[in-house]
Design a protein around this motif. Structure first.
Motif, short mmCIF file in Angstrom:
data_model
loop_
_atom_site.label_atom_id
_atom_site.label_comp_id
_atom_site.label_asym_id
_atom_site.label_seq_id
_atom_site.Cartn_x
_atom_site.Cartn_y
_atom_site.Cartn_z
N MET A 1 81.14 4.53 46.26
CA MET A 1 80.28 4.88 45.15
C MET A 1 79.15 3.90 44.94
N GLY A 2 79.20 2.75 45.60
CA GLY A 2 78.21 1.73 45.30
C GLY A 2 76.81 2.07 45.79
N SER A 3 76.73 2.93 46.81
CA SER A 3 75.46 3.03 47.52
C SER A 3 74.76 4.37 47.29
N ILE A 4 73.49 4.30 46.88
CA ILE A 4 72.68 5.50 46.69
C ILE A 4 72.45 6.18 48.04
N LEU A 5 71.99 5.39 48.99
CA LEU A 5 71.71 5.93 50.32
C LEU A 5 72.99 6.48 50.94
N GLY A 6 74.08 5.75 50.71
CA GLY A 6 75.35 6.17 51.28
C GLY A 6 75.74 7.55 50.81
N SER A 7 75.55 7.83 49.52
CA SER A 7 75.97 9.14 49.03
C SER A 7 75.10 10.24 49.60
N ILE A 8 73.82 9.95 49.81
CA ILE A 8 72.93 10.97 50.39
C ILE A 8 73.35 11.26 51.83
N VAL A 9 73.49 10.19 52.61
CA VAL A 9 73.82 10.37 54.03
C VAL A 9 75.18 11.05 54.17
N THR A 10 76.16 10.61 53.38
CA THR A 10 77.49 11.21 53.50
C THR A 10 77.45 12.68 53.12
N GLY A 11 76.69 13.01 52.09
CA GLY A 11 76.59 14.41 51.66
C GLY A 11 76.11 15.31 52.77
N PHE A 12 74.96 14.95 53.35
CA PHE A 12 74.43 15.77 54.44
C PHE A 12 75.37 15.75 55.64
N GLY A 13 75.87 14.57 55.95
CA GLY A 13 76.73 14.43 57.13
C GLY A 13 77.96 15.31 57.04
N LEU A 14 78.61 15.32 55.88
CA LEU A 14 79.83 16.10 55.77
C LEU A 14 79.56 17.59 55.80
N GLY A 15 78.39 18.00 55.26
CA GLY A 15 78.01 19.40 55.38
C GLY A 15 77.96 19.82 56.84
N ILE A 16 77.35 18.95 57.65
CA ILE A 16 77.21 19.26 59.07
C ILE A 16 78.59 19.28 59.76
N VAL A 17 79.42 18.31 59.42
CA VAL A 17 80.77 18.28 60.00
C VAL A 17 81.54 19.56 59.66
N GLU A 18 81.37 20.00 58.41
CA GLU A 18 82.03 21.24 58.01
C GLU A 18 81.53 22.42 58.83
N GLY A 19 80.21 22.46 59.04
CA GLY A 19 79.64 23.52 59.86
C GLY A 19 80.22 23.52 61.27
N LYS B 1 88.96 2.08 56.09
CA LYS B 1 88.07 1.29 55.24
C LYS B 1 88.20 1.78 53.80
N PRO B 2 89.18 1.25 53.08
CA PRO B 2 89.50 1.80 51.75
C PRO B 2 88.31 1.81 50.78
N THR B 3 87.32 1.00 50.98
CA THR B 3 86.21 1.01 50.03
C THR B 3 85.19 2.09 50.34
N GLY B 4 85.40 2.86 51.39
CA GLY B 4 84.44 3.89 51.75
C GLY B 4 83.44 3.38 52.76
N LEU B 5 82.75 4.30 53.43
CA LEU B 5 81.87 3.92 54.53
C LEU B 5 80.77 2.96 54.09
N PHE B 6 80.18 3.22 52.92
CA PHE B 6 79.07 2.39 52.46
C PHE B 6 79.45 1.55 51.24
N GLY B 7 80.73 1.49 50.94
CA GLY B 7 81.14 0.88 49.68
C GLY B 7 81.23 -0.63 49.77
N ARG B 8 81.04 -1.25 48.60
CA ARG B 8 81.29 -2.69 48.53
C ARG B 8 82.73 -2.91 48.11
N ALA B 9 83.28 -4.04 48.47
CA ALA B 9 84.66 -4.32 48.08
C ALA B 9 84.77 -4.37 46.57
N ALA B 10 85.82 -3.77 46.03
CA ALA B 10 85.97 -3.70 44.58
C ALA B 10 86.25 -5.08 44.01
#
Lengths: 316, 406, 319
Positions: free
Chosen positions: A264-282, A307-316
């Motif tokens: 959740m830490g990263s703005i760019l991360g959420s954008i990239v993951t959103g598009f990426g997962l859509g494509i993976v689903e396709g 990676k428990p903090t997520g692909l683009f996440g910072r350590a909690a």
């Protein structure tokens, strides 16, 4: 016929394009969630409901609002409606609906969400869950569950034959609009002065307050902006999916998984993951359609293991 | 403490719990339970309209003047079999319901049929399509009105395949109805010399059909059969238009289409669709008069669907049978009487209730009119062919219903 | 934490014991006054809410996916009893066992994250189970598995077709589960769980393997939720998608929140209130959802301790 990994290319590219369209919605919604979470430390469970309200808002702007008097009051032979007329096109809705729904969001933030600031995060989740139930229930009562039609705007009807698939113009527009809005948001937050205040207020609210910046106002505006992003996605969704009270209810769970994957830490991360997962689903729909509903959750489980903090996440 | 007395008291209480509902002799009260989808994709095809239809049947039966007390209770099953079964059990136990009607959604209907049989009441599905209700899952307590999957498959599937639509691809709703409809249509298509190239299952109430439609398109099948209903059918047809499937020359065959669906899509989208139905309001003076009465009473002022017409006819016939038996409490006895009496009503004409619970009446193949052909509101269909009552439904010789003795 | 004198602790325990006797007496007499099938459903949800409360109230982990365990228990039990002809007295434990296995996997994954991440992870995992329930052939997709037979069990000693006999059978299951949770909470294991909730770093520094404790609590909670689900499948005679759907998870949270998170009796009270609302307000259609939402919001803003928690706080009891 040529094939790619055993699949005819038109099927592969077709599903990939559809995945990209779905990814546009994931990206817009998870971006809104990330913005809100960054500032308020709240997981906004009502995000699916405000997405739905964006779509309904577009519908009202086009058709006006009918508030029917119940038939048993109006008598058997007439149905009376109080009609608030309006004929604003899709383009107006794209601009106005996020503003209107964003304003409603800011109101809710001020009167309700602000009261639980500082409590355990769990309460934010529960409060917004309750809000989502109220909003969705109200719309279901008024409009039923099966949905209202919203036509594709005239300028974008029809489509182009890309050789591998027939791509409706409107769906192409959705992808473009989503990319533009996502990266504009990223730019504002990461590259402008306003954004730097925002990021600073996230890190250290009291310090920013000491600089004379009105932090509570900033929090409210941020919530409004996150909600407006969801409403924008809702307007985009109106012409292709039916305008339905529960249209955001299932989507939000997938978006939660997207957010857990991206971190959740990263703005760019959420954008990239959103598009990426859509494509993976396709892709999954091409090679193993039965799993298309669960692939996002499976990926989430794997990411959690590695990676428990997520692909683009910072350590909690 | 005297254990014997305590034990007796306990036994007394137990029996009062178990037998309370059916304790009254010569019961002159009839409670009709409309277990329906009140808020979702079948709310327009059944919903509150079925309650309206049932009330019209009560009025037309004239039984209230003879001292009977008859009421209708509607309940929302939310398209969930577990909710439907629980509601039915509760309507029967607590509200003393004698008959359950309509119940669109075959999954829910099959669950309700089991409960009704256990409680020995009557079940008249007029909005559920699975032919299993009068087949493998038939009970001595079920009377199935209006359409079923066999009828729809043979009507539409047979006609289209004979007209040259030899290769099929199905979009199938993932529950009892969709699967039964696909299986029945597949059998017809194959019997007529056609082939089935593939199918895709989609969950109930799907918003986005694009990926399913893409596969149907890629299959190059001549006919895309829609084994779904209500909002799902509307969405698949609209999105098929969006993706240029209809312009591309593939035929869309909705296997179940209601007049309210056509109304929601508009004739511009729906024109030319061919489908099977057991009822259309604009058939003759009898149906027109009844439909206009219905439209005035219906909260949404829609014309009646075939399911709602079936609810009317079913309740009317049920009440006739109850009057003859004199008491609604023994459901199997009432159903036996319903099977003995010939059916006769202004909507479906004369017919019979067969031993398996199937009501026979004619079926019709309709085509949706173009916007130019439509002269007045709700003027939507033109008749293509009539399938006589004895040909419309699965013959008893093919039945797998245990009640049919062979 | 302030030190509690022995007599005070004794007094608190006495309040719990009195409450337990009252609860049992009410539940024993209830079917003579209230529709027994409603009571049984509410009891299943009460057990479920208690299992959920073990995690949220005593470990501080809010699971938003407990429907997956209930659904797993329900589907396995229904499948065995309906399709395989397994007697119910074996089908229910089997459902519970499979739910426990799902709990091991889901727990191992989700306790890697804390707070809201934990909640979202459990939610997503439960959606995974939902899709499995939709797709796997033995679950019959949207139709669900039905009807689960209510037959004679234990060699004909108990007739589940009889409303009172099945009611007391369900009551025994509920009470066994309830007692187990009660014992766990008051055991040394329970004390460690509470210390993790209060201050996890300190528990770690004291040498407790926190993750193992969390996982054990998670699996225990999942197991009992599976038991509740398997029993519910018997009561309502089917297993269907709504058992695994995330709105059901939300209802479990609501029950516990209304009754009182971290109280022993709160989830039971909450489960009865929410179940009654669903059944007796069902004529109101979707207004029930709105009312539930309003209760959620009100509880979070004004009554975070829930009904039982507020009462207990007022009278200085530990319920």
């Amino acid at each position: 016929m040529p094939t790619i990994f055993g699949m005819p290319p038109q099927v592969l590219f077709g599903q990939l394009s559809l995945g990209l369209i779905n990814g546009s919605f994931y990206a817009l919604l998870s971006l809104g969630l990330a913005v809100i979470f960054g500032m308020l430390n709240i997981v906004n469970f009502a995000h699916g409901a405000v997405y739905m309200m964006g779509a309904f808002c577009a519908y009202f702007l086009l058709n006006g609002i009918d508030l029917p008097i119940p038939w048993w009051m109006a008598g058997h032979f007439s149905l009376m409606n109080i009609h608030f007329g309006s004929h604003l096109s899709f383009w107006w809705a794209l601009l106005l609906a996020p503003i209107i729904v964003g304003a409603i969001g800011m109101f809710l933030q001020r009167v309700l969400i602000a009261r639980i600031a500082g409590l355990d995060h769990i309460y934010g989740l529960l409060l917004t869950f309750g809000l989502a139930a109220i909003l969705q229930g109200l719309f279901q009562n008024q409009f039923g569950s099966s949905g209202l039609p919203y036509e594709i705007p005239d300028g974008l009807s029809g489509g182009h034959n890309l050789g591998f698939m027939f791509l409706p113009n409107y769906r192409a527009f959705v992808v473009g609009a989503s990319i533009v809005v996502c990266f504009a948001t990223w730019f504002v937050i990461e590259r402008t002065k306003l954004g730097s205040y925002l990021r600073a207020a996230t890190e250290n609210p009291s310090l920013v307050r000491a600089f004379g910046i009105n932090v509570p106002l900033m929090i409210t505006l941020t919530y409004g902006f996150g909600v407006a992003l969801a409403a924008f996605a809702g307007v985009l969704a109106a012409p292709i999916y039916q305008v339905r009270p529960l249209m955001g209810a299932d989507l939000i769970i997938v978006v939660f998984a997207v957010v857990v994957i991206g971190g959740m830490g990263s703005i760019l991360g959420s954008i990239v993951t959103g598009f990426g997962l859509g494509i993976v689903e396709g892709l999954t729909k091409v090679y193993y359609p039965q799993a298309s509903g669960i692939v996002v959750f499976v990926i989430m489980a794997i990411v959690l293991l590695i990676k428990p903090t997520g692909l683009f996440g910072r350590a909690a | 403490m005297n254990y014997k007395i305590a034990g007796l008291a306990m036994a007394g209480l137990m029996s009062s719990v178990a037998f309370a509902p059916s304790a009254l002799a010569a019961d002159k009260t009839i409670v009709i339970g409309n277990v329906n989808d009140m808020s979702s994709l079948y709310a327009d095809t059944g919903g509150i309209g079925s309650e309206v239809a049932a009330k019209m049947a009560i009025e037309d039966s004239g039984m209230e003047k003879k001292g009977w007390k008859i009421s209708v209770i509607s309940a929302d099953h939310q398209n969930k079999p577990d909710v439907g079964a629980t509601l039915t059990r509760q309507l029967i136990d607590e509200k003393h319901a004698d008959v359950i009607i309509d119940t669109p959604n075959s999954g829910v209907a099959l669950a309700v049929a089991a409960v009704v049989k256990e409680k020995n009441k009557v079940f008249i599905p007029s909005g559920a399509a699975s032919a299993a209700l009068t087949g493998a899952a038939c009970t001595p307590n079920t009377v199935h009105w209006t359409y079923d999957t066999y009828e729809l498959a043979h009507g539409t599937g047979g006609a289209i395949t004979r007209a040259g639509g030899k290769s099929w691809f199905f979009l199938t709703a993932d529950y009892a109805f969709g699967k039964a409809l696909e299986a029945d249509t597949t059998a017809v298509v194959k019997a007529e010399g056609g082939t089935v190239l593939g199918h895709d299952l989609h969950p109930l109430n799907t918003a986005d059909f694009s990926s399913f439609l893409l596969q149907a398109q890629a299959s190059k099948a001549q006919v895309i059969g829609l084994a779904n209903a209500g909002g799902d059918t509307i969405n698949s047809i609209k999105q098929a238009a969006e993706f240029g499937i209809i312009k591309g020359g593939q035929t869309i065959a909705p296997l179940l289409l209601f007049i309210t669906d056509v109304n929601a899509m508009g004739l511009k989208v729906a024109q030319g669709l061919e489908f099977t139905s057991s009822f259309y309001w604009d058939m003759n003076d009898g149906t027109r008069a009844w439909a206009k009465r219905f439209q005035a009473l219906d909260p949404a002022h829609h014309m009646p669907t075939q399911g709602q017409a079936g609810a009317y006819a079913g309740v009317l016939h049920y009440l006739k049978a109850v009057e003859k038996v004199g008491d609604p409490s023994d459901g199997a006895k009432v159903v036996a009487e319903m099977k003995a009496l010939p059916t006769d009503d202004p909507l479906f004409g004369k017919g019979t209730v067969r031993i398996d619970g199937r009501v026979t009446h004619p079926a019709y193949l309709f085509k949706v009119k173009t916007p130019e052909e439509s002269k007045y509101p709700w003027d939507y269909y033109k008749l293509v062919a009539t399938i006589p009552a004895d040909k419309a439904f699965r013959p008893l010789s093919e039945s797998d219903c245990p009640l049919v003795k062979k | 934490m302030t030190a509690i004198s022995l007599s005070e602790a004794h007094g608190r325990n006495r309040a719990q014991k009195v409450a337990m006797v009252v609860m049992l007496a009410v539940l024993l007499a209830a079917p003579f006054f209230v529709y027994p099938y409603f009571l049984m459903q509410a009891l299943c949800f009460a057990l479920l809410a208690c299992a959920f409360n073990l995690l949220v109230g005593y470990v501080g982990l809010l699971s938003f996916g407990h429907a997956m365990f209930m659904g797993t228990g329900a589907y396995i039990c229904a499948h065995l009893a309906q399709a395989r002809g397994v007697p119910v007295e074996f089908a229910i434990p089997a459902g519970m066992l499979v739910a426990a296995l799902v709990g091991v996997v889901a727990g191992a994954l989700s306790i890697r994250r804390q707070g809201i991440y934990f909640s979202m992870t459990t939610l997503a995992l439960s959606q995974l189970i939902y899709f499995l329930a939709l797709e796997l052939p033995f679950t019959h997709g949207e139709d669900g598995i039905q009807p689960v037979p209510q037959t004679k069990i234990f060699g004909g000693l108990l007739d589940l077709g009889h409303p009172l006999q099945i009611y007391y059978f369900v009551l025994v299951i509920f009470f066994a589960g309830f007692l187990l949770i009660y014992r766990v909470i008051n055991s040394p294991f329970g004390e460690v769980l509470k210390s993790i909730r209060e201050n996890e770093p300190r528990a770690i520094s004291l040498g407790y393997k926190v993750d193992q404790y969390k996982l054990m609590a998670f699996v225990l909670s999942a197991t009992l939720a599976g038991l509740a689900g398997a029993t519910k499948a018997l009561v309502v005679q089917n297993a269907s998608l709504s058992d695994v759907y995330w709105t059901t998870s939300g209802e479990i949270v609501l029950m516990t929140l209304v009754g009182g998170m971290g109280t022993i009796f709160g989830p039971v009270i909450g489960a009865f209130i929410v179940s009654a609302m669903q059944v007796y307000l069902s004529g109101l259609g979707q207004w029930v959802t709105v009312i539930q939402g309003v209760i959620f919001v009100t509880c979070v803003l004004a009554f975070r301790r829930g009904i039982v928690g507020e009462i207990a706080a007022k009278f200085g009891l530990n319920l």
